[in-house]
Design a protein around this motif. Structure first.
Motif, PDB file in Angstrom:
ATOM      1  N   ARG A 206       0.811  -1.222   0.000  1.00  8.80           N
ATOM      2  CA  ARG A 206       0.000   0.000   0.000  1.00  8.80           C
ATOM      3  C   ARG A 206       0.849   1.279   0.000  1.00  8.80           C
ATOM      4  NH1 ARG A 206      -3.048  -3.631  -1.382  1.00  8.80           N
ATOM      5  NH2 ARG A 206      -5.113  -4.004  -0.486  1.00  8.80           N
ATOM      6  N   ASN A 207       2.146   1.142   0.279  1.00  8.81           N
ATOM      7  CA  ASN A 207       3.032   2.313   0.205  1.00  8.81           C
ATOM      8  C   ASN A 207       3.674   2.468  -1.172  1.00  8.81           C
ATOM      9  OD1 ASN A 207       2.673   3.036   2.943  1.00  8.81           O
ATOM     10  ND2 ASN A 207       4.070   1.388   3.536  1.00  8.81           N
ATOM     11  N   ALA A 208       3.390   1.535  -2.070  1.00  9.88           N
ATOM     12  CA  ALA A 208       4.008   1.589  -3.405  1.00  9.88           C
ATOM     13  C   ALA A 208       3.599   2.882  -4.115  1.00  9.88           C
ATOM     14  CB  ALA A 208       3.587   0.378  -4.222  1.00  9.88           C
ATOM     15  N   GLU A 209       4.518   3.379  -4.934  1.00  9.23           N
ATOM     16  CA  GLU A 209       4.204   4.587  -5.703  1.00  9.23           C
ATOM     17  C   GLU A 209       3.963   4.282  -7.170  1.00  9.23           C
ATOM     18  OE1 GLU A 209       7.376   7.290  -4.781  1.00  9.23           O
ATOM     19  OE2 GLU A 209       6.631   7.614  -2.754  1.00  9.23           O
ATOM     20  N   ARG A 210       4.440   3.102  -7.612  1.00  7.79           N
ATOM     21  CA  ARG A 210       4.249   2.721  -9.019  1.00  7.79           C
ATOM     22  C   ARG A 210       3.965   1.227  -9.096  1.00  7.79           C
ATOM     23  NH1 ARG A 210       6.045   7.164 -11.834  1.00  7.79           N
ATOM     24  NH2 ARG A 210       5.452   6.266 -13.817  1.00  7.79           N
ATOM     25  N   ILE A 211       3.288   0.812 -10.153  1.00  8.46           N
ATOM     26  CA  ILE A 211       3.183  -0.618 -10.480  1.00  8.46           C
ATOM     27  C   ILE A 211       3.523  -0.784 -11.953  1.00  8.46           C
ATOM     28  CG2 ILE A 211       1.522  -1.353  -8.720  1.00  8.46           C
ATOM     29  CD1 ILE A 211      -0.648  -1.152 -10.910  1.00  8.46           C
ATOM     30  N   GLN A 212       3.932  -2.018 -12.289  1.00  2.32           N
ATOM     31  CA  GLN A 212       4.255  -2.333 -13.681  1.00  2.32           C
ATOM     32  C   GLN A 212       3.152  -3.230 -14.223  1.00  2.32           C
ATOM     33  OE1 GLN A 212       7.089  -0.709 -14.602  1.00  2.32           O
ATOM     34  NE2 GLN A 212       7.200  -0.106 -12.442  1.00  2.32           N
ATOM     35  N   ILE A 213       2.567  -2.818 -15.314  1.00  2.00           N
ATOM     36  CA  ILE A 213       1.563  -3.658 -15.973  1.00  2.00           C
ATOM     37  C   ILE A 213       2.020  -3.887 -17.409  1.00  2.00           C
ATOM     38  CG2 ILE A 213      -0.813  -3.753 -16.850  1.00  2.00           C
ATOM     39  CD1 ILE A 213      -1.763  -2.327 -14.383  1.00  2.00           C
ATOM     40  N   ALA A 214       2.042  -5.167 -17.819  1.00  4.72           N
ATOM     41  CA  ALA A 214       2.385  -5.467 -19.213  1.00  4.72           C
ATOM     42  C   ALA A 214       1.100  -5.717 -19.982  1.00  4.72           C
ATOM     43  CB  ALA A 214       3.293  -6.684 -19.285  1.00  4.72           C
ATOM     44  N   VAL A 215       1.071  -5.253 -21.215  1.00  4.05           N
ATOM     45  CA  VAL A 215      -0.117  -5.477 -22.059  1.00  4.05           C
ATOM     46  C   VAL A 215       0.320  -6.056 -23.399  1.00  4.05           C
ATOM     47  CG1 VAL A 215      -1.471  -3.619 -20.998  1.00  4.05           C
ATOM     48  CG2 VAL A 215      -0.071  -3.114 -23.015  1.00  4.05           C
ATOM     49  N   ASP A 216      -0.603  -6.804 -23.965  1.00  6.24           N
ATOM     50  CA  ASP A 216      -0.415  -7.324 -25.315  1.00  6.24           C
ATOM     51  C   ASP A 216      -1.176  -6.375 -26.247  1.00  6.24           C
ATOM     52  OD1 ASP A 216      -0.972  -8.640 -27.759  1.00  6.24           O
ATOM     53  OD2 ASP A 216      -0.651 -10.597 -26.816  1.00  6.24           O
ATOM     54  N   ARG A 217      -0.420  -5.714 -27.128  1.00 11.25           N
ATOM     55  CA  ARG A 217      -1.061  -4.793 -28.074  1.00 11.25           C
ATOM     56  C   ARG A 217      -0.813  -5.310 -29.486  1.00 11.25           C
ATOM     57  NH1 ARG A 217       0.616   1.115 -27.046  1.00 11.25           N
ATOM     58  NH2 ARG A 217      -0.584   0.673 -25.156  1.00 11.25           N
ATOM     59  N   ALA A 218      -1.831  -5.930 -30.054  1.00 15.42           N
ATOM     60  CA  ALA A 218      -1.723  -6.497 -31.412  1.00 15.42           C
ATOM     61  C   ALA A 218      -0.499  -7.404 -31.544  1.00 15.42           C
ATOM     62  CB  ALA A 218      -1.680  -5.364 -32.441  1.00 15.42           C
ATOM     63  N   GLY A 219      -0.289  -8.226 -30.506  1.00 15.67           N
ATOM     64  CA  GLY A 219       0.806  -9.197 -30.580  1.00 15.67           C
ATOM     65  C   GLY A 219       2.117  -8.715 -29.999  1.00 15.67           C
ATOM     66  N   ALA A 220       2.233  -7.424 -29.760  1.00 19.96           N
ATOM     67  CA  ALA A 220       3.479  -6.899 -29.175  1.00 19.96           C
ATOM     68  C   ALA A 220       3.299  -6.729 -27.668  1.00 19.96           C
ATOM     69  CB  ALA A 220       3.822  -5.560 -29.812  1.00 19.96           C
ATOM     70  N   LEU A 221       4.327  -7.130 -26.913  1.00 18.53           N
ATOM     71  CA  LEU A 221       4.258  -7.006 -25.458  1.00 18.53           C
ATOM     72  C   LEU A 221       4.830  -5.657 -25.032  1.00 18.53           C
ATOM     73  CD1 LEU A 221       3.101  -9.050 -23.497  1.00 18.53           C
ATOM     74  CD2 LEU A 221       5.432  -9.760 -22.942  1.00 18.53           C
ATOM     75  N   ILE A 222       4.032  -4.901 -24.303  1.00 20.63           N
ATOM     76  CA  ILE A 222       4.463  -3.547 -23.916  1.00 20.63           C
ATOM     77  C   ILE A 222       4.405  -3.418 -22.395  1.00 20.63           C
ATOM     78  CG2 ILE A 222       3.840  -1.099 -24.079  1.00 20.63           C
ATOM     79  CD1 ILE A 222       2.647  -1.870 -26.866  1.00 20.63           C
ATOM     80  N   ASP A 223       5.497  -2.941 -21.813  1.00 27.41           N
ATOM     81  CA  ASP A 223       5.541  -2.734 -20.357  1.00 27.41           C
ATOM     82  C   ASP A 223       5.166  -1.296 -20.036  1.00 27.41           C
ATOM     83  OD1 ASP A 223       6.451  -5.289 -19.393  1.00 27.41           O
ATOM     84  OD2 ASP A 223       8.349  -4.857 -20.395  1.00 27.41           O
ATOM     85  N   LEU A 224       4.255  -1.153 -19.111  1.00 27.16           N
ATOM     86  CA  LEU A 224       3.814   0.186 -18.711  1.00 27.16           C
ATOM     87  C   LEU A 224       4.139   0.395 -17.235  1.00 27.16           C
ATOM     88  CD1 LEU A 224       0.252   0.059 -20.321  1.00 27.16           C
ATOM     89  CD2 LEU A 224       2.284   1.127 -21.304  1.00 27.16           C
ATOM     90  N   SER A 225       4.671   1.550 -16.922  1.00 27.00           N
ATOM     91  CA  SER A 225       4.956   1.882 -15.526  1.00 27.00           C
ATOM     92  C   SER A 225       3.900   2.896 -15.086  1.00 27.00           C
ATOM     93  CB  SER A 225       6.362   2.475 -15.411  1.00 27.00           C
ATOM     94  OG  SER A 225       6.604   2.817 -14.066  1.00 27.00           O
ATOM     95  N   ILE A 226       3.109   2.514 -14.119  1.00 29.93           N
ATOM     96  CA  ILE A 226       1.944   3.332 -13.758  1.00 29.93           C
ATOM     97  C   ILE A 226       2.131   3.983 -12.390  1.00 29.93           C
ATOM     98  CG2 ILE A 226      -0.533   3.179 -13.228  1.00 29.93           C
ATOM     99  CD1 ILE A 226      -0.232   0.747 -15.396  1.00 29.93           C
ATOM    100  N   ALA A 227       1.985   5.293 -12.365  1.00 27.63           N
ATOM    101  CA  ALA A 227       2.107   6.027 -11.101  1.00 27.63           C
ATOM    102  C   ALA A 227       0.806   5.877 -10.323  1.00 27.63           C
ATOM    103  CB  ALA A 227       2.383   7.496 -11.400  1.00 27.63           C
TER     104      ALA A 227
END
Lengths: 349, 58
Positions: A206-227
């Motif tokens: 609960r003290n985290a400031e960011r999380i990493q979410i990976a998504v599949d976008r039309a077959g490409a894997l993209i890492d997103l860093s979310i504040a």
């Protein structure tokens, strides 16, 4: 669930051993850890008790916000695929979590099992929390505010399509998530269903400031860093049965900085808030005499808190259910004090 | 066949048909176990994965 064997869902289910458990007495709740305020929840797993995925999860809007037969079929297909990979040795075995059986939870034994009453799932969650509270180990942000709402992050899912994203706003939009993306992992943990995603999102510190979410976008894997926004963990508790949650029987909205300054109140970090609704239980129980429009700016002499932005959140986070507190209130421009008695939720145990 | 008897026969045939349909429908549905250990044994025997449902019944 009616699933004739010749229906698409029936054909999928017939490739599984299906088991329905309605009593938790002999179940290892350590292995099947989850948010216990779900009345329906599924696991796809194997005979070695390795869990492939979860299916289920809910939010405050409804018990079935994220339950959908199409997404269930997608999950069943994926479960079969993962099982084949496991049989081929392509999936590594994970360590079994520490076992925990309902008979090891003393209050559950005393109040439920010894009376031969049903060990309902929500009782497991509540009694675990009561024990944490008694042992001084209750972290309300983690244990009471379970399963933060993913919509607070700005994610609106296309529910029949599982983890396909329908709309984006706020934090995830700023990080670059777009409609049509399919969420594939959170902080490096693969997720296949909303149940998986919600479970692992709940595990975020609960003290985290960011999380990493990976998504599949039309077959490409993209890492997103979310504040993560302030109070990203906050979620509506109204559907939950928590005896650890002080019931205050009013809702309020935070004052703006200007509104606080105008009234000479603590600005930064101050939790002064305006009452917008009084619950009918307040009148029935005579728990307080607040009125809509009152401004509550202090509780037991405290006016600011690093986590709370409203008076009721301060009470829920910092007080124990059943405590009586003194409120500092402004009504029609005049300052006054009044008592508020908090309550424990009462339900059948 | 007299009229009441014909009516009775028709009703009886309807009831039998409905019962048969119901039984067939039940046969046609998925078999759900209600014992976790039994499900593990069954999965070992058949090499199938397990679909485990936790349902709270009031």
């Amino acid at each position: 669930m009616l699933s004739p064997t010749d229906s698409p869902r029936g054909k999928l289910l017939s490739q599984y051993v299906c088991v329905r458990i309605t009593r938790m007495d002999d179940i290892d709740v350590g292995l099947f850890d989850r948010d216990w305020n779900n009345t329906l929840y599924y696991f796809m797993m194997n005979a070695d008790e390795q869990i492939y995925m979860r299916y289920g999860g809910r939010d405050a809007r409804s018990p079935d916000s994220y339950l959908n037969l199409s997404s269930l079929e997608l999950a069943l297909v994926k479960g079969l695929e993962l099982h084949r990979e496991y049989q081929r040795g392509e999936i590594k075995k994970t360590d079994r979590p520490k076992p925990l059986f309902p008979r090891e939870i003393p209050l559950l034994v005393e109040r439920t099992i010894s009376r031969n009453a049903c060990v309902e799932c929500h009782l497991i969650g509540d009694y675990l929390n009561v024990h944490r509270e008694q042992d001084g180990k209750l972290d309300k942000l983690t244990h009471m505010y379970r399963s933060p709402d993913i919509r607070t992050l700005g994610i609106e899912l296309d529910v029949p399509k599982g983890l396909a994203v329908k709309e984006v706003r706020d934090a995830v939009a700023a990080a670059g998530m777009t409609p049509g993306d399919r969420i594939t992992s959170i902080n490096g943990t693969p997720v296949w269903t909303f149940g998986d995603f919600q479970y692992h999102y709940d595990k975020v510190n609960r003290n985290a400031e960011r999380i990493q979410i990976a998504v599949d976008r039309a077959g490409a894997l993209i890492d997103l860093s979310i504040a993560l926004a302030e109070r990203w963990w906050w979620t509506d508790l109204t559907f939950r049965q928590w005896t650890i949650e002080p019931r205050v029987y009013f809702d309020s909205v935070p004052l703006t900085d200007q509104e606080k300054r105008d009234r000479g109140l603590v600005n930064r970090g101050g939790f002064a808030s305006k009452v917008k609704r009084i619950d009918m239980f307040a009148e029935m129980t005579k728990s307080h005499e607040l009125r809509v429009g009152d401004i509550v700016f202090g509780v037991d002499g405290v006016q600011r808190d690093e986590m709370a932005n409203t008076a009721e959140l301060f009470i829920k986070l910092r007080k124990t259910a059943g405590e009586t507190v003194t409120l500092d209130v402004i009504r029609d421009g005049k300052r006054m004090q009044m008592k508020l008695k908090t309550y424990k939720m009462s339900f059948r145990k | 066949m007299r009229k009441p008897e014909a009516l009775f026969s028709a009703v009886l045939a309807g009831v039998l048909l409905a019962v048969a349909s119901l039984l067939l429908a039940q046969d046609d549905e998925i078999r759900w176990l209600d014992n976790y250990r039994e499900a593990i044994q069954e999965a070992k025997r058949t090499q199938k994965p397990i679909f485990l449902e936790f349902r709270c019944e009031p």
